[in-house]
Design an enzyme around this catalytic site. Structure first.
Site, mmCIF file in Angstrom:
data_model
loop_
_atom_site.group_PDB
_atom_site.id
_atom_site.type_symbol
_atom_site.label_atom_id
_atom_site.label_comp_id
_atom_site.label_asym_id
_atom_site.label_seq_id
_atom_site.Cartn_x
_atom_site.Cartn_y
_atom_site.Cartn_z
ATOM 1 N N CYS A 52 0.845 -1.195 0.000
ATOM 2 C CA CYS A 52 0.000 0.000 0.000
ATOM 3 C C CYS A 52 0.884 1.252 0.000
ATOM 4 O O CYS A 52 1.991 1.250 0.519
ATOM 5 C CB CYS A 52 -0.898 -0.003 1.240
ATOM 6 S SG CYS A 52 -2.031 1.411 1.302
ATOM 7 N N ASP A 54 0.415 3.764 1.687
ATOM 8 C CA ASP A 54 0.384 4.340 3.035
ATOM 9 C C ASP A 54 1.812 4.618 3.541
ATOM 10 O O ASP A 54 2.659 3.724 3.521
ATOM 11 C CB ASP A 54 -0.343 3.363 3.980
ATOM 12 C CG ASP A 54 -0.696 4.008 5.310
ATOM 13 O OD1 ASP A 54 0.214 4.544 5.983
ATOM 14 O OD2 ASP A 54 -1.886 3.972 5.689
ATOM 15 N N ARG A 56 3.023 4.764 6.296
ATOM 16 C CA ARG A 56 3.452 4.033 7.496
ATOM 17 C C ARG A 56 3.897 2.605 7.204
ATOM 18 O O ARG A 56 4.243 1.869 8.125
ATOM 19 C CB ARG A 56 2.305 4.016 8.522
ATOM 20 C CG ARG A 56 1.865 5.412 8.947
ATOM 21 C CD ARG A 56 0.511 5.369 9.617
ATOM 22 N NE ARG A 56 -0.530 4.883 8.718
ATOM 23 C CZ ARG A 56 -1.792 4.675 9.078
ATOM 24 N NH1 ARG A 56 -2.161 4.905 10.317
ATOM 25 N NH2 ARG A 56 -2.680 4.248 8.184
ATOM 26 N N HIS A 108 -2.143 -4.006 4.968
ATOM 27 C CA HIS A 108 -1.981 -3.618 6.376
ATOM 28 C C HIS A 108 -3.333 -3.346 7.010
ATOM 29 O O HIS A 108 -4.236 -2.800 6.374
ATOM 30 C CB HIS A 108 -1.072 -2.389 6.503
ATOM 31 C CG HIS A 108 -1.657 -1.142 5.921
ATOM 32 N ND1 HIS A 108 -2.240 -0.166 6.694
ATOM 33 C CD2 HIS A 108 -1.782 -0.714 4.641
ATOM 34 C CE1 HIS A 108 -2.685 0.810 5.905
ATOM 35 N NE2 HIS A 108 -2.421 0.501 4.663
ATOM 36 N N CYS A 111 -6.182 -0.088 6.890
ATOM 37 C CA CYS A 111 -5.944 0.514 5.573
ATOM 38 C C CYS A 111 -7.098 1.467 5.204
ATOM 39 O O CYS A 111 -8.258 1.051 5.125
ATOM 40 C CB CYS A 111 -5.808 -0.575 4.516
ATOM 41 S SG CYS A 111 -5.435 0.072 2.867
HETATM 42 CO CO CO Z 1 -3.466 1.192 3.035
#
Ligand code: CO
Length: 223
Positions: A52, A54, A56, A108, A111
């Site tokens: 992803c 993302d 993090r 994750h 999400c």
């Molecule tokens: Co995500």
């Protein structure tokens, strides 16, 4: 998409990124004077990571690896759809040129993309991308409809979305041709927990040629 922008911006600025780069180069050279010299000769990563976008969930940090170790593709909610030219190009290059032996889809928990796909509202252009996750919901609607807790629903759909992405990779001619040639290539589904930092291997045994529904076979299976 709360998980994507509920946090305030950190202290990072445009200038501090360039400063950070200089500091990283100095520190890296101090530890290993040959680091960049060695990397500049070429790459031979054994792993392709599809994760992803993302911020993090950075592939290298969470697996304690370095530049040169992992070939990476990231998109919102680690979706794998067969019309994505970027995914097909990355997969083909990773498998057939770099010769990676493992393809890992890493989703994750928490999400924001998956949570948005569960919602009944418009977020913009991204809705078209997240539609694939709604299709995954439809495939598993009995199981999903039985879960009442919102967080649990999101997290289960995160897992199902990873599984679907893994199966979609297995359906490509790129992966199936590799299997037909007897080459070593495994496709894995992982989920990362932002809360603990730990990765769980979903152990998806269906990511193998004999487990795919026959309609998706693109090579004749010897009788
Ligand atoms: Co995500």
């Amino acid at each position: 998409m709360c998980a994507l922008h509920e946090e305030k911006h950190s202290h990072i600025t445009y200038e501090s990124l360039l400063e950070g780069n200089k500091e990283w180069v100095a520190k890296t050279l101090e530890e290993n004077p040959d680091f960049f010299n060695k990397l500049s000769k070429g790459q031979k990563p054994p792993v392709l990571w599809i994760g992803c976008s993302d911020s993090r969930v950075p592939a290298n940090q969470i697996t304690n690896t370095n530049p040169g170790d992992i070939f990476v593709l990231r998109n919102i909610a680690n979706v794998v759809v067969h019309t994505d030219m970027s995914m097909l190009s990355v997969l083909d290059y990773a498998v057939n040129v770099l010769g990676v032996e493992h393809v890992i889809v890493c989703g994750h928990y928490g999400c924001g993309g998956v949570e948005a796909a569960l919602a009944n509202k418009q977020f913009g252009i991204i809705d078209n991308w997240l539609r694939a996750i709604k299709d995954t919901y439809r495939l598993h609607h009995e199981e999903m409809d039985a879960i009442t807790d919102h967080k649990e629903r999101c997290n289960r759909l995160v897992e199902l979305n990873v599984a679907e992405s893994v199966y979609n990779l297995s359906k490509t001619s790129i992966v199936q041709n590799k299997w037909a040639n007897g080459s070593k290539l495994s496709v894995h589904g992982w989920v990362y927990s932002i809360e603990t930092g730990l990765i769980t291997d979903l152990g998806l045994s269906a990511a193998a040629p004999d487990k795919l529904s026959p309609v998706f076979h693109v090579n004749e299976i010897p009788k």
